[in-house]
Write an enzyme that holds these catalytic residues in place. Structure first.
Site: not given
Length: 293
Positions: A108, A273
């Site tokens: 991320d 994620h």
């Protein structure tokens, strides 16, 4: 009680004027630096780091502006939280620990810092892994129409200083906790004590987190655009692990990455994620395969 990675030693390592990074270090062997994402800290790597420490020196910092690392004030030019600046922190961190060359993985936000570190310091980064993100310039180019609602926070935190910080600080646990819930397929992957540590860290870092995101809508785009125009590419072996959200939003993530990384392995991962927490063995295996290339 403070949550830590068991068996890792903790240090504050100065990397720039007035900035030191809170860093967990464990294991022995060739160095691997792991950079966390949002809304997390270095703790997201706790299982992967412990696994890799059997063969490597594993270095897990909190990024500038996050966790227990220093949080310098945002500057009008955006440079305080430009990924170029944050990447320079990582190169300085490795150097301060005695490592001229090192492998680098990021998730991320940490993947954006890793990408910039590898572009700016190709003689330092031996291997690069990116987890579930696109390079900044590509991210903005594929976001359009109603599909962009998934990234509402990107637009919120891109706004001028003041309003985003006040809005987020007014309901910080709900704001940051929303992403922990929304982006995870396995709630048990982030246990209660780790979740509480993430929320406490974010609560204390709203201005610097917003500054990080604001930089990605400004100075980071300028840097990526200049590199694309100059034809700069990643010189090292690169592995990208992503969910299949490219297909859902109508773009080819592998093709976008290949434009930056000629030596690319791109894999679609069937988890949420937070893959280093939801599928740590898979992530560790992929990192080992990358390091063998």
């Amino acid at each position: 009680m403070t949550v830590t990675i068991p068996g890792f030693a903790y240090h504050r390592v100065p990397v720039a004027d007035g900035v030191a990074l809170h860093t967990a270090i464990g294991g022995q062997g060739s160095p691997v630096v792991l950079l966390h994402g949002f809304p997390q800290t270095h703790l997201m790597w706790r299982q992967v780091a412990a696994d890799l420490a059997a063969e490597h020196t594993v270095i897990c910092p909190d990024l500038r502006g996050y966790g227990a690392s220093d949080k310098p004030a945002e500057t009008p030019d955006g440079l305080a939280y430009a990924k170029r600046t944050m990447g320079a922190d990582i190169a300085a961190l490795a150097g301060a620990l005695g490592h001229r060359r090192f492998a680098l993985a990021g998730h991320d936000r940490g993947a954006l810092v890793a990408f910039r570190t590898a572009l700016d310091h190709p003689d330092r980064v031996t291997h690069l892994a990116s987890l579930d993100v696109l390079p900044t310039l590509d991210m903005w180019e594929v976001m359009h129409g109603v599909s962009a609602t998934v990234g509402f926070h990107l637009y919120l935190m891109a706004q001028p200083p003041g309003l985003p910080e006040r809005m987020i600080a007014a309901s910080a646990d709900e704001f940051f906790g929303n992403f922990l819930d929304l982006w995870s397929r396995d709630a048990a992957a982030i246990p209660a004590d780790v979740r509480a540590a993430y929320l406490a860290a974010c609560r204390a870092a709203v201005p610097s987190i917003v500054a990080d995101y604001r930089a990605s809508a400004g100075i980071d785009v300028e840097h990526d655009s200049a590199d694309r125009a100059a034809g700069r590419r990643l010189a090292m072996p690169v592995t990208v692990l992503q969910q299949d959200w490219g297909a859902a939003l109508g773009f080819d993530a592998a093709a976008l990455w290949r434009a930056w990384a000629p030596d690319l392995v791109h894999r679609t991962v069937d988890c949420g994620h937070f893959m280093a927490e939801e599928a740590p063995a898979l992530v560790a295996d992929e990192l080992r395969a990358l390091l063998a290339r």
